[in-house]
Write an enzyme that holds these catalytic residues in place. Sequence first.
Site, PDB file in Angstrom:
ATOM      1  N   ASP A 225    -106.423  22.807  40.035  1.00 26.57           N
ATOM      2  CA  ASP A 225    -106.904  21.656  40.807  1.00 26.57           C
ATOM      3  C   ASP A 225    -108.155  21.970  41.612  1.00 26.57           C
ATOM      4  O   ASP A 225    -109.147  21.250  41.527  1.00 26.57           O
ATOM      5  CB  ASP A 225    -105.811  21.140  41.751  1.00 26.57           C
ATOM      6  CG  ASP A 225    -104.785  20.283  41.012  1.00 26.57           C
ATOM      7  OD1 ASP A 225    -105.157  19.673  39.992  1.00 26.57           O
ATOM      8  OD2 ASP A 225    -103.618  20.245  41.446  1.00 26.57           O
TER       9      ASP A 225
ATOM     10  N   ARG B 157    -102.310  26.097  57.297  1.00 25.46           N
ATOM     11  CA  ARG B 157    -103.337  25.084  57.101  1.00 25.46           C
ATOM     12  C   ARG B 157    -104.333  24.969  58.249  1.00 25.46           C
ATOM     13  O   ARG B 157    -105.539  24.908  58.012  1.00 25.46           O
ATOM     14  CB  ARG B 157    -102.694  23.732  56.769  1.00 25.46           C
ATOM     15  CG  ARG B 157    -101.885  23.761  55.449  1.00 25.46           C
ATOM     16  CD  ARG B 157    -102.738  24.257  54.286  1.00 25.46           C
ATOM     17  NE  ARG B 157    -102.035  24.272  53.012  1.00 25.46           N
ATOM     18  CZ  ARG B 157    -101.623  25.379  52.392  1.00 25.46           C
ATOM     19  NH1 ARG B 157    -101.810  26.564  52.943  1.00 25.46           N
ATOM     20  NH2 ARG B 157    -101.031  25.312  51.221  1.00 25.46           N
TER      21      ARG B 157
ATOM     22  N   ASP C  59    -100.177  18.740  53.070  1.00 24.27           N
ATOM     23  CA  ASP C  59    -101.323  19.609  53.329  1.00 24.27           C
ATOM     24  C   ASP C  59    -102.603  18.814  53.593  1.00 24.27           C
ATOM     25  O   ASP C  59    -103.421  19.196  54.423  1.00 24.27           O
ATOM     26  CB  ASP C  59    -101.511  20.595  52.175  1.00 24.27           C
ATOM     27  CG  ASP C  59    -100.395  21.633  52.144  1.00 24.27           C
ATOM     28  OD1 ASP C  59     -99.884  21.980  53.230  1.00 24.27           O
ATOM     29  OD2 ASP C  59    -100.021  22.090  51.047  1.00 24.27           O
TER      30      ASP C  59
ATOM     31  N   SER D 254     -94.770  24.087  41.127  1.00 20.58           N
ATOM     32  CA  SER D 254     -95.903  24.120  42.046  1.00 20.58           C
ATOM     33  C   SER D 254     -95.527  25.091  43.162  1.00 20.58           C
ATOM     34  O   SER D 254     -94.524  24.894  43.850  1.00 20.58           O
ATOM     35  CB  SER D 254     -96.139  22.715  42.591  1.00 20.58           C
ATOM     36  OG  SER D 254     -96.952  22.792  43.734  1.00 20.58           O
TER      37      SER D 254
HETATM   38  N1  ARG Z   1     -93.322  21.069  51.732  1.00 17.17           N
HETATM   39  C1  ARG Z   1     -93.933  22.245  52.264  1.00 17.17           C
HETATM   40  C2  ARG Z   1     -94.829  21.879  53.418  1.00 17.17           C
HETATM   41  O1  ARG Z   1     -95.199  20.746  53.526  1.00 17.17           O
HETATM   42  C3  ARG Z   1     -94.621  23.051  51.218  1.00 17.17           C
HETATM   43  C4  ARG Z   1     -95.921  22.514  50.737  1.00 17.17           C
HETATM   44  C5  ARG Z   1     -96.470  23.349  49.644  1.00 17.17           C
HETATM   45  N2  ARG Z   1     -97.862  23.082  49.425  1.00 17.17           N
HETATM   46  C6  ARG Z   1     -98.416  23.149  48.238  1.00 17.17           C
HETATM   47  N3  ARG Z   1     -99.678  22.831  48.168  1.00 17.17           N
HETATM   48  N4  ARG Z   1     -97.762  23.508  47.162  1.00 17.17           N
HETATM   49  O2  ARG Z   1     -95.159  22.693  54.220  1.00 17.17           O
END
Ligand code: ARG
Length: 408
Positions: free
Chosen positions: A16, A97, A126, A177
Amino acid sequence: MGSTKKVVLAYSGGVDTSVCIPYLKKEYGVDEVITFAADLGQGDELEPIRCKAIDAGASKSLVGNLIKPFIEDFAFPAIRANALYEGRYPLSTALARPLIANHLVKVAKELEADAVAHGCTGKGNDQVRFDVAIAALAPELKVLTPAREWGMSREETIAYGERFGIPAPVSKKSPYSIDLNLLGRSIEAGLLEDPMISPPEEIFDMTSSIDNAPDEPQDIEISFEGGNPVAIDGAHLDPVTLISKANLLAGQHGFGRIDIIENRVVGIKSREIYESPGLLLLIKAHQELESLTLSADVLRVKHQLEREWSDLVYQGLWFSPLKDALDGFFDRTQSQVNGRVRIRLYKGNAIILGRGSTTNSLYLPNMATYGSDDQFDHKSAEGFIYIWGLPSRIWAAAKRIKKSNDKN
Ligand code: ARG
């Protein structure tokens, strides 16, 4: 958006974010894409990732080692806050993040870019974390979000990338993922989207299965100073080494797996698998030490605020007035949190064996004891209970009077 000349893109090396490079140039008319990849201890080799960005058309490919600030300025505050989103997820992804956003902004300013970009989709958390953090740190910067807008399926994204020499994911592509850093891994998608299907063993990497965990328990001791973990088994370790060691110890014994239905910021429920052995172990030990060293009322209020803190961090509000104020409260409490906790690691469990503090224990043996050196004044209890129970007695009496009046 033809006016955007130079963009700094948060880069992971995945399909991506790689596709974002030609996409920004072709579809957004960006002249120059500079990528920024953060080393958060994910164990990926960063040199191949750096080259990948150049191959995909980046004019510059930067890598920043952020492991130390990640642990010291994000993981340790989370431990002090006993941060568990919805009581269970220790925020291993969420904590990274705001740090990445901060560095993205720094690089953009240094290189005089007019925008930053990320490859987050429109239904995850994110995007919220990046966008809110960037807006707080540098409101003047544009944020380009191609993956939120392009509307391509995974197959279409791969095909688009192939047109620009971005190789499709090698081998049998993982249906999952995954996001990972030194604090943990999150695993989503594929067959995990059925909440009734149990996670296959192959998705785990930081933790052993119960079957493979050693048959012998291992007892360890974790020491804290000012609420921060500082030593394991008496050996003082720097924060990064300490987390790594905690990961290894807990992971080996199969402790630290989570399987939850989680409420995302955008309002959907998702099934999430995590493994975060070290962070979960340290939070558990920290909670235990607080139970010994903080007073009942501070503990009660702190518990409520921990929930608030975790929600804020999950929901992308790291840079916010409430988070800042809560940190002030937590910091004030943590000066008391000095001592050690003994824990047994055994077959997926971390069992508390003991806790102690030579400087800050509020546990008074001569108050707690049932032995002959008991100094608690039992007789005073009577007067205390008389006053304590007064509202109950008044209320109950009034009810009785009402009942007898109603009958008549
Ligand atoms: N659900 C988790 C969170 O919001 C994990 C997110 C994982 N992010 C990703 N880009 N695969 O913190």
